[in-house]
Motif scaffolding. Structure first.
Motif, short mmCIF file in Angstrom:
data_model
loop_
_atom_site.label_atom_id
_atom_site.label_comp_id
_atom_site.label_asym_id
_atom_site.label_seq_id
_atom_site.Cartn_x
_atom_site.Cartn_y
_atom_site.Cartn_z
N TRP A 42 0.44 2.28 3.39
CA TRP A 42 -0.80 1.99 4.10
C TRP A 42 -1.94 1.46 3.23
O TRP A 42 -2.94 0.98 3.75
CB TRP A 42 -1.31 3.24 4.83
N THR A 43 -1.80 1.49 1.92
CA THR A 43 -2.95 1.12 1.07
C THR A 43 -3.33 -0.35 1.16
O THR A 43 -4.50 -0.70 1.01
CB THR A 43 -2.65 1.46 -0.40
N GLU A 44 -2.36 -1.22 1.42
CA GLU A 44 -2.72 -2.64 1.51
C GLU A 44 -3.57 -2.89 2.74
O GLU A 44 -4.54 -3.65 2.69
CB GLU A 44 -1.46 -3.50 1.54
N ARG A 45 -3.23 -2.25 3.85
CA ARG A 45 -4.00 -2.42 5.07
C ARG A 45 -5.39 -1.79 4.95
O ARG A 45 -6.39 -2.36 5.40
CB ARG A 45 -3.24 -1.78 6.25
N VAL A 46 -5.48 -0.63 4.34
CA VAL A 46 -6.74 0.10 4.29
C VAL A 46 -7.63 -0.36 3.14
O VAL A 46 -8.83 -0.57 3.31
CB VAL A 46 -6.47 1.61 4.16
N THR A 78 4.71 9.38 9.43
CA THR A 78 3.93 8.44 10.23
C THR A 78 3.71 8.97 11.63
O THR A 78 2.61 8.82 12.20
CB THR A 78 4.64 7.07 10.27
N LEU A 124 -1.43 3.41 9.34
CA LEU A 124 -2.28 2.36 8.80
C LEU A 124 -3.59 2.29 9.57
O LEU A 124 -3.64 2.56 10.76
CB LEU A 124 -1.56 1.02 8.87
N THR A 158 -6.67 8.49 7.94
CA THR A 158 -6.86 7.19 7.30
C THR A 158 -8.14 6.50 7.73
O THR A 158 -8.43 5.40 7.26
CB THR A 158 -5.65 6.28 7.59
N PRO A 212 -6.71 -0.53 10.37
CA PRO A 212 -6.99 -1.95 10.26
C PRO A 212 -8.07 -2.23 9.24
O PRO A 212 -9.02 -1.45 9.07
CB PRO A 212 -7.46 -2.32 11.68
N LEU A 213 -7.96 -3.38 8.58
CA LEU A 213 -8.99 -3.78 7.64
C LEU A 213 -10.31 -4.05 8.34
O LEU A 213 -11.34 -4.18 7.69
CB LEU A 213 -8.55 -5.04 6.88
N SER A 214 -10.28 -4.11 9.67
CA SER A 214 -11.52 -4.32 10.41
C SER A 214 -12.50 -3.18 10.21
O SER A 214 -13.69 -3.32 10.48
CB SER A 214 -11.23 -4.47 11.91
N GLY A 264 -6.67 -2.98 0.77
CA GLY A 264 -6.39 -4.30 0.22
C GLY A 264 -5.61 -4.25 -1.08
O GLY A 264 -5.57 -5.23 -1.82
#
Length: 345
Positions: free
Chosen positions: A210-214, A159, A26, A175, A28-30, A216
């Motif tokens: 991982w798509t939700e973290r990267v 992973t 994953l 990612t 971070p969305l940051s 949304g």
């Protein structure tokens, strides 16, 4: 060991018929610039021009209540390809990179692979010989490297690989090779009442972790290629076991089929970058009403890669011609994007 050459003719169809879903690390969305939310401009990494204007005008048309082109939020469905549209697919698909590295990691326990195809081709870095082995050869690779295990076991292997794997050019985790302008576009659409989906030729189990973290985008809004699975009790625990059989290929004509089966609504916007996205764009835009199609054309060899009609991965030929006929927006990466990746200034 010799480096892997990307010459040869590994077709996307052959890869998709053999590459199963690979979970990834994953990010971070940051990584998504906060300015996309704080500024008046919802697309700050996009240069002003026809491409950016076409996006904002479309969104304005379908979200203006009381106007003829208004679309109710429930029907504001947008679908995105992943490879080459949301993250980099060069010099090869990430799934293929995983397969090749997995063969190399297992080679010391399998000395016969030095003389046995298609393993020999991988160990020699001979992509032409690997391509010559065709679908059968790649199927053998996928079966050997990750067949007959549970989804959880497979997730850990993939992973762990992505924890150390780096892109050969940018030396960063795969990612992190996501496109900043597209991250802003996803956020802009969701802020405008859209529900965003991924419809990718890549494996669905490859993307969902991982798509939700990267991006949304939650797991239930991910469509992709899949392999057959079965339920099984192992050591008294319920498990989903991955079989060595392809279930569904979410590429080309498979994309609208998958969208119809899993979403149940025809999208009003579609985003792609290759001929594998042609039918998805046709299904979305050639059906009346206000609709939007966009193609990312890779024209920036300095900040990313430049390729289209002759590419071995992400070939853009028929879809580029169709874009002119159907008036789809074509994004020139070099011209239209201020930055490509979040880490670039």
């Amino acid at each position: 060991m010799k480096p892997i050459s990307t010459s040869g003719d590994l077709s996307r169809r052959v890869l998709l018929n053999t590459l199963a879903a690979l979970p990834t690390l994953l990010v971070p969305l940051s990584l998504i610039s906060s300015s996309a939310y704080a500024q008046t401009d919802p697309l700050p990494s996009w240069n002003d021009g026809p491409a950016k204007t076409s996006i904002t005008r479309f969104v304005a048309r379908v979200t203006a209540q009381g106007e003829p082109d208004y679309v109710a939020p429930a029907e504001r469905i947008a679908v995105f390809d992943n490879d080459g549209t949301l993250w980099s697919e060069q010099p090869m698909y990430v799934q293929l990179a995983f397969i090749l590295d997995r063969v190399k990691a297992l080679a010391p326990q399998n000395p016969s692979w030095k003389t046995k195809q298609p393993f020999k081709a991988v160990l020699d870095g001979d992509m032409r010989a690997l391509a010559a082995s065709g679908e059968q050869g790649l199927m053998q690779l996928i079966a050997t490297t990750h067949g007959g295990m549970t989804s959880d076991e497979f997730a850990k292997i993939a992973t762990d690989w992505l924890a150390t794997a780096r892109h050969p050019r940018f030396k960063r985790p795969y990612t992190e090779l996501v496109y900043q302008p597209m991250l802003e576009l996803l956020a802009y659409l969701r802020a405008s009442g859209f529900k965003t989906f991924i419809a990718s030729g890549g494996g669905v189990e490859f993307m969902r972790p991982w798509t939700e973290r990267v991006y949304g985008i939650p797991p239930e809004q991910i469509l992709g290629s899949s392999i057959k699975t079965k339920f099984e009790m192992r050591d008294g625990r319920p498990s989903i076991v991955r079989l060595q059989q392809i279930n569904f290929i979410d590429d080309k004509a498979g994309k609208p089929i998958g969208i119809n089966q899993q979403i149940g609504r025809r999208p009003i916007a579609a985003f792609g970058n290759s001929d594998g996205d042609l039918e998805m764009l046709q299904w979305t835009t050639m059906s009346g009403g206000v609709r939007f199609g966009l193609i990312v054309q890779h024209t920036d060899a300095e900040r990313e890669f430049a390729y289209d009609r002759q590419a071995h991965f992400g070939k853009l030929d028929k879809a580029l011609d169709a874009a002119a006929v159907n008036k789809w927006t074509v994004v020139d990466m070099k011209r239209d994007w201020k930055k490509v990746f979040p880490f670039q200034e």
